[in-house]
Structures are given as C-alpha cells and as structure tokens.
Design a protein around this motif. Structure first.
Motif, PDB file in Angstrom:
ATOM      1  N   THR A 165     -13.643   7.909  44.231  1.00 44.31           N
ATOM      2  CA  THR A 165     -14.771   7.548  43.705  1.00 44.31           C
ATOM      3  C   THR A 165     -15.680   8.587  43.168  1.00 44.31           C
ATOM      4  O   THR A 165     -16.210   8.770  41.990  1.00 44.31           O
ATOM      5  CB  THR A 165     -15.942   6.673  44.528  1.00 44.31           C
ATOM      6  OG1 THR A 165     -15.067   5.525  45.118  1.00 44.31           O
ATOM      7  CG2 THR A 165     -16.855   6.183  43.790  1.00 44.31           C
ATOM      8  N   THR A 166     -15.397   9.703  43.611  1.00 44.29           N
ATOM      9  CA  THR A 166     -16.054  11.193  43.412  1.00 44.29           C
ATOM     10  C   THR A 166     -15.378  12.430  43.255  1.00 44.29           C
ATOM     11  O   THR A 166     -13.972  11.916  43.905  1.00 44.29           O
ATOM     12  CB  THR A 166     -17.414  11.402  44.503  1.00 44.29           C
ATOM     13  OG1 THR A 166     -16.898  11.308  45.701  1.00 44.29           O
ATOM     14  CG2 THR A 166     -18.560  10.289  44.462  1.00 44.29           C
ATOM     15  N   MET A 167     -15.679  13.321  43.041  1.00 43.09           N
ATOM     16  CA  MET A 167     -14.765  14.445  42.996  1.00 43.09           C
ATOM     17  C   MET A 167     -14.689  15.122  44.462  1.00 43.09           C
ATOM     18  O   MET A 167     -15.598  14.975  45.250  1.00 43.09           O
ATOM     19  CB  MET A 167     -15.556  15.411  42.219  1.00 43.09           C
ATOM     20  CG  MET A 167     -15.209  15.396  40.572  1.00 43.09           C
ATOM     21  SD  MET A 167     -13.640  15.477  40.143  1.00 43.09           S
ATOM     22  CE  MET A 167     -13.408  17.168  40.089  1.00 43.09           C
ATOM     23  N   PRO A 168     -13.573  15.587  44.668  1.00 40.80           N
ATOM     24  CA  PRO A 168     -13.469  16.437  45.882  1.00 40.80           C
ATOM     25  C   PRO A 168     -13.828  17.655  46.161  1.00 40.80           C
ATOM     26  O   PRO A 168     -14.471  18.070  45.158  1.00 40.80           O
ATOM     27  CB  PRO A 168     -11.834  16.369  46.314  1.00 40.80           C
ATOM     28  CG  PRO A 168     -11.267  16.583  44.758  1.00 40.80           C
ATOM     29  CD  PRO A 168     -12.587  15.893  43.959  1.00 40.80           C
ATOM     30  N   ASP A 169     -13.932  18.317  47.290  1.00 37.93           N
ATOM     31  CA  ASP A 169     -14.439  19.433  47.421  1.00 37.93           C
ATOM     32  C   ASP A 169     -13.324  20.622  46.779  1.00 37.93           C
ATOM     33  O   ASP A 169     -12.425  20.845  47.573  1.00 37.93           O
ATOM     34  CB  ASP A 169     -14.845  19.815  48.986  1.00 37.93           C
ATOM     35  CG  ASP A 169     -15.538  21.248  49.168  1.00 37.93           C
ATOM     36  OD1 ASP A 169     -15.087  22.267  48.456  1.00 37.93           O
ATOM     37  OD2 ASP A 169     -16.021  21.453  50.247  1.00 37.93           O
ATOM     38  N   LEU A 170     -13.595  21.042  45.781  1.00 33.08           N
ATOM     39  CA  LEU A 170     -12.393  21.763  44.999  1.00 33.08           C
ATOM     40  C   LEU A 170     -12.402  23.246  45.648  1.00 33.08           C
ATOM     41  O   LEU A 170     -11.068  23.732  45.796  1.00 33.08           O
ATOM     42  CB  LEU A 170     -12.461  22.026  43.617  1.00 33.08           C
ATOM     43  CG  LEU A 170     -12.606  20.577  42.652  1.00 33.08           C
ATOM     44  CD1 LEU A 170     -12.770  21.071  41.258  1.00 33.08           C
ATOM     45  CD2 LEU A 170     -11.090  20.011  43.101  1.00 33.08           C
TER      46      LEU A 170
ATOM     47  N   GLU B 209      -7.818  11.479  44.423  1.00 32.63           N
ATOM     48  CA  GLU B 209      -8.075  10.379  43.875  1.00 32.63           C
ATOM     49  C   GLU B 209      -9.202   9.765  44.682  1.00 32.63           C
ATOM     50  O   GLU B 209      -9.203  10.021  45.766  1.00 32.63           O
ATOM     51  CB  GLU B 209      -6.966   8.979  44.119  1.00 32.63           C
ATOM     52  CG  GLU B 209      -5.973   9.402  43.400  1.00 32.63           C
ATOM     53  CD  GLU B 209      -4.901   8.299  43.528  1.00 32.63           C
ATOM     54  OE1 GLU B 209      -4.649   7.411  42.268  1.00 32.63           O
ATOM     55  OE2 GLU B 209      -4.296   8.069  44.465  1.00 32.63           O
TER      56      GLU B 209
ATOM     57  N   PHE C  36     -11.975   9.405  39.775  1.00 32.88           N
ATOM     58  CA  PHE C  36     -11.444  10.775  39.321  1.00 32.88           C
ATOM     59  C   PHE C  36     -10.155  10.754  39.928  1.00 32.88           C
ATOM     60  O   PHE C  36      -9.865  10.246  40.951  1.00 32.88           O
ATOM     61  CB  PHE C  36     -12.509  11.828  39.989  1.00 32.88           C
ATOM     62  CG  PHE C  36     -14.058  11.652  39.373  1.00 32.88           C
ATOM     63  CD1 PHE C  36     -13.999  12.621  38.122  1.00 32.88           C
ATOM     64  CD2 PHE C  36     -14.755  11.453  40.052  1.00 32.88           C
ATOM     65  CE1 PHE C  36     -15.254  12.408  37.577  1.00 32.88           C
ATOM     66  CE2 PHE C  36     -16.190  11.520  39.343  1.00 32.88           C
ATOM     67  CZ  PHE C  36     -16.261  11.998  38.099  1.00 32.88           C
ATOM     68  N   ARG C  37      -9.481  11.609  39.325  1.00 30.99           N
ATOM     69  CA  ARG C  37      -8.046  11.978  39.988  1.00 30.99           C
ATOM     70  C   ARG C  37      -7.734  13.343  39.312  1.00 30.99           C
ATOM     71  O   ARG C  37      -8.120  13.616  38.128  1.00 30.99           O
ATOM     72  CB  ARG C  37      -7.308  10.920  39.257  1.00 30.99           C
ATOM     73  CG  ARG C  37      -5.839  11.037  39.673  1.00 30.99           C
ATOM     74  CD  ARG C  37      -4.747   9.587  39.490  1.00 30.99           C
ATOM     75  NE  ARG C  37      -3.746   9.665  40.465  1.00 30.99           N
ATOM     76  CZ  ARG C  37      -2.654  10.447  40.133  1.00 30.99           C
ATOM     77  NH1 ARG C  37      -2.608  11.146  39.071  1.00 30.99           N
ATOM     78  NH2 ARG C  37      -1.514  10.393  40.856  1.00 30.99           N
TER      79      ARG C  37
END
Lengths: 147, 430
Positions: free
Chosen positions: A79-84, A77, A127-128
């Motif tokens: 503000t931005t996307m995680p390092d996928l 979860e 983002f989640r």
C-alpha cells in the motif's frame, strides 16, 4: 521437483544492523524481517532461495539469495513504499543520487548505476518495485527470477 | 500478478512465521493550530471553469521548468462558510485520490483534523522515486468549477522547517527528497481524481501500513512517530465522489499534440460520466480494473514472445509513457548517452512506434499505438515547449500510461462502486 525448506528463526537477532539485505549476507534477511515486524516464509528453488516477509499493513518483501548466501535481488509490493535504505542497504546512496539527478521527469523510476538496477513504480495504494545486483545473480539465472 | 501470486503460493505454509505487531501507543490529547495567516478570501470563486467543466492547462507551471504537467485551479473554503481562497496550478492526477495543497499557499485559517487518539492527524504521501509530502489533515469545502464537495479531508503539505506541527518523521523522509515546495513539486498542490474514494482505503482502517498516517501529537518526533489507523471517512477523500451530482467519475479531455510538441495546451477536467451532454461515453471502451486499479498491458517485442504486464494503469500525474527497459524496448536510455542526456527519459535516435494491447478485468481489449522520440532532441529543439506526446521512460514493472496518453483522447476514470452508463467503477474508459 522443488525442495521446500523451512527456515527456523531464533529470537536472538542480536544488534541493530548498520544496513541489510541487497548485496549482503542471508542473515540480513532476518534483520529486515525484524525491522518490518513481519512474518517470514522461505522456499528453495533450483539454485536460489526466496525469503518472503509479510508485514502488518500489507507490505510484502521478497529477497532472493544465491547458493553462496548473498542477497542478489529484492522485490516489494505494498500500500505504501518500503524502507528503501533498509532494503537497498549499501546501495541506497547510489539509488538516491541517481534519482536526484533526474529533472523534469515525474513517474516511476528505473535506475542503473554500475551493477545496481532499481525499478520503483506504482501509485498510492499499490507500489511495486525490485532491485538486483547484476553480477550477483547466479550464473544459470536471469534478472527475470527477481519478481 | 499471476506469476507473483503463484510464487506466493509456493511459499506456503512450511515457513516459520514470526509475527510482531507494530507497536501503537496512545498519546495524550493535544491540538495545534495550523499557523497560517488568517486573511479572508473573496468567497466562492469557481477557479477557472463553469458547470461540470474545470479548465486544465499544460504549461511550465509555477516552477517554470515542467513538461506534461496538467494544472487546474481549486477553491477551498472553511467548512460551511464563504471564507474561501482559490489555489492555482494544482496538478490534476488520475493516479492518486484526494486534494493536497502546500501550506505556503493556504491563506484561510484551517484547523487540524484529529485522529482517534484526539491528536492531530499526520500524513506522509510517499512516491515511487522516494520523494515525499509530509503534513497535516484539514477539512475544507471544495469547489471545482460549479461542483461542490462539503467537509472534505485534505492534506496540508508542510515545508521543511515548518512550525506548529511535528517535523517529518524519519520513516517518512528516509527514502528520498522533500517534494513539499513549489520548486520540487512543480505545482501548488495535487488534485487526486483517481479510481478510488479515499487515498488509502481499507488497508488503513484496522492495521496501519508503514509510512502513511501518523499520530502527530506532542510525542511525535522525527526519531519516533507512531502510525495510526484511520476510518475511511477521515482519510483524505477524492472530492468527486462527494459531489451532489456528476459524482461517478471524471473525463480528462486534452487536444492532440504533434510530434515536435507544443508550447502549451488547454483542456478540461469534466465531472461525471454519462450525466451531462458533455461527458457521454460515446464510443469509448470500458476497461475495468482490479482492486488496486490495474489492467493488463500485453507487449510482444520484435521476434519475441508476448508478455503481459498485469499492474498497468493510466496516470495523468506521470509525465511520460513509462514502460519496459532499454533492452526490451530497443530504446536508448538517455542516461547512457555520452555525454548523458536528460535522466529518466528514453532517447532513441529516431521516432519509434509501439503497439500494446490493453485488457481490462472484464476482458475488453484493444491495441494502443504510440510513438517515442528522444527527450533530449525534443527539449533541445524547442526549449520553451511543455507538452510532448512522445516522451518515454524506462520502467519494466508495468505500463504506466502518463500524460502523453491523454493527448487527443477522452479518458474516463470511473470511481469504485459508482454507477455509470458503462457499468460500475473502478474502470478506465477511452
């Protein structure tokens, strides 16, 4: 009822991992924490342990570990996307290839590839998503525990 | 949300905390030109609309392959001048905030905005599918129909290999593909007219979150590019809240689309809520959202128990009803057909009806009814159609009401902190 454990981490994290986390050993949680420069809180419930990493800037990642020490699910979860690539580890290419196969679709993604399920949604500011490996979920649990 | 909050509480204080503050370094001052051609536009074109109403078209778009993609024209100008150009086919997106345009579409000479280190400000706009838009920030005057916003920071989207600006950092590109071209974006830009005044907000003001604003000076390389905090006024801005009037929100108005779809549809993006005769709330109900722009959608599967999805939202930039998974919805995921159907969509054998109750933070609630039919059948039956009211996608985390929700509805988006006859934003109303 719930046994809360405190996991103490040393500073000797060692070398940079090739990849971490989903489908990997519990030690990869610490590699993720180091990668995110985040704070770690851990709690053990009936038949699984949750490690929650909170990074500067508001990113929260929860990793779900089975009694055999395998990360069977991750939740993010932020503000931005995680390092996928970091979070999905060896499963990332399956996610990337599945997304690349979609055309004409714009919106959140749901990927099922073999035992891998990835749900990634939200919008800028919020983002989640979650990912889990179906056959690594402990027998008495369901995917609903990964939340 | 409640379930997760509870979980977080259970994880409380016993865990050991190791805090490392992400390193930020100061870079020497450096300013770079944008590198675009410097032709002069006609100046002041209104780009497809008058007064407070901007024309929206749903068609195949500039990539000629898109469905449920609402497009409009945007005029940008060098600040304080009549040196302007109109950019057509910009995606109207209630799920984001601020204007982003492809560098390849820009013909007027823009300069890069600088960050607090005096370096060019870089931005990565990343999406849930891992795709990204990398670019610089420039300040322009924006004209939308007859409304004007002055000195608005926008994102200039760089294409792969673009010169004159640092290449995309690996931390921005690592999740997926570059949407910074017409083919991938399906548009010449994105016009974010959502619930908020800035694209990031307070979370970017002190400690920058990963993968968003970058200190794009000479030291910024693909391998290493420092993040940077950005004051609210310097973030990419929702232009609507900067209008002199009609600045409290927008109304998206699109006609109904039948069960088989339509070749194209035309509608309007109307500025202001309750400010003119064409944007009255009327009988629309106001559903306030939480600080992240979410309300709760509650769904009860046949024979099952009601489940709330508290992170639901309305997003014209999504092109389906995205909700549940195949097991819970009873809808076939097209990917599981043999041979596979169009990935990312639902493909039920017959049209299937759903009733979902939306509840705002203010407790206002009412059911929403919609139908989902097979994307494969719809696309095959009418290959030239671009508007469909019954496209669905699996996504179990929330109800993401995409463009199909807008057909036949007047959907209002109330901007945070702005006063309207229906109360103060953020809210959706329909």
């Amino acid at each position: 009822m719930r046994k809360i454990l405190s996991i103490l981490l040393g500073l000797a994290f060692g070398t940079t991992p090739l990849w971490a986390s989903l489908g990997q050993s519990e030690a990869s949680v610490h590699e993720d924490q180091q990668h995110m420069a985040g704070q770690l809180k851990s709690a053990t419930f009936n038949n699984y342990t949750v490690h929650e990493i909170t990074a500067a800037g508001g990113m929260v990642v929860r990793e779900y570990v089975s009694p055999t020490g395998m990360v069977f699910g991750v939740v993010w979860e932020g503000t931005t996307m995680p390092d996928l690539p970091q979070l999905l580890g060896p499963y990332f290419p399956q996610f990337r290839d599945a997304v690349a196969a979609t055309h004409r679709h714009r919106g959140p993604v749901y990927v099922q590839a073999g035992q891998l399920v990835v749900e990634s949604g939200g919008h800028m500011r919020a983002f989640r998503g979650r990912a889990y490996i179906t056959n690594l979920i402990p027998g008495n649990l369901t995917k609903d525990v990964v939340r | 949300m409640k379930a997760q909050r509870k979980m977080a509480g259970n994880l409380a204080s016993l865990g050991f905390a190791l805090a490392l503050v992400a390193g930020l370094f100061t870079l020497p001052g450096c300013s770079r030109g944008l590198g675009s051609s410097s032709s002069t536009g006609g100046g002041g074109g209104t780009g497809g609309g008058t007064g407070n109403s901007l024309a929206i078209a749903v068609n195949a778009g500039p990539a000629n392959n898109d469905v449920n993609t609402p497009l409009a024209s945007v005029t940008i100008c060098i600040p304080g001048t009549s040196n302007c150009q109109t950019i057509t086919d910009v995606l109207v997106d209630t799920g984001s905030n601020g204007l982003r345009v492809l560098e390849t579409q820009v013909t007027i000479p823009l300069t890069n905005a600088t960050d607090t280190n005096g370096n060019p400000l870089g931005e990565c706009a990343m999406f849930a599918d891992g795709s990204f838009l990398w670019g610089s920030v420039s300040t322009v005057d924006i004209t939308l129909a007859g409304e004007k916003a002055s000195a608005v920071p926008i994102q200039i989207i760089r294409t792969t290999g673009s010169v004159g600006f640092p290449l995309v950092p690996n931390t921005c590109s690592g999740n997926g593909t570059d949407d910074g071209n017409v083919s991938a974006l399906g548009a010449n830009g994105i016009l974010g007219v959502g619930l908020f005044k800035q694209d990031c907000g307070v979370n970017c003001v002190s400690t920058p979150p990963a993968n968003m604003y970058y200190d794009a000076g000479a030291a910024c390389t693909q391998a290493s590019c420092a993040l940077i905090a950005v004051p609210l006024v310097n973030q990419v801005q929702n232009p609507v809240s900067l209008f002199a009037k009609d600045n409290n929100g927008v109304l998206v108005s699109l006609p109904s689309v039948g069960a088989t779809g339509a070749v194209s549809v035309s509608g309007s993006l109307i500025f202001g809520i309750g400010t003119q005769s064409n944007n009255a709330l009327g009988t629309a109900k106001v559903y306030t959202t939480d600080g992240l722009g979410h309300f709760t959608a509650t769904f009860t599967p046949p024979g099952g128990v009601a489940t709330g999805y508290p992170q639901s939202f309305i997003d014209s930039g999504s092109n389906t009803f995205a909700f549940l998974d195949a097991a819970t919805s009873g809808l076939t995921d097209c990917s599981t057909l043999v041979p596979p159907g169009p990935a990312g969509f639902y493909c039920p054998a017959s049209s299937t009806n759903f009733t979902v109750t939306n509840t705002g933070n203010n407790g206002v609630n009412a059911p929403v009814m919609f139908s989902i039919f097979s994307a494969q059948s719809l696309f095959t039956a009418n290959p030239t159609f671009t508007a469909f009211s019954n496209l669905g996608s699996p996504f179990a985390g929330a109800f993401d009401y995409g463009l199909p929700f807008f057909y036949g509805r007047s959907v209002f988006v109330g901007i945070e902190g702005q006063t309207t006859p229906g109360g103060t934003g953020p809210f959706f109303a329909y």
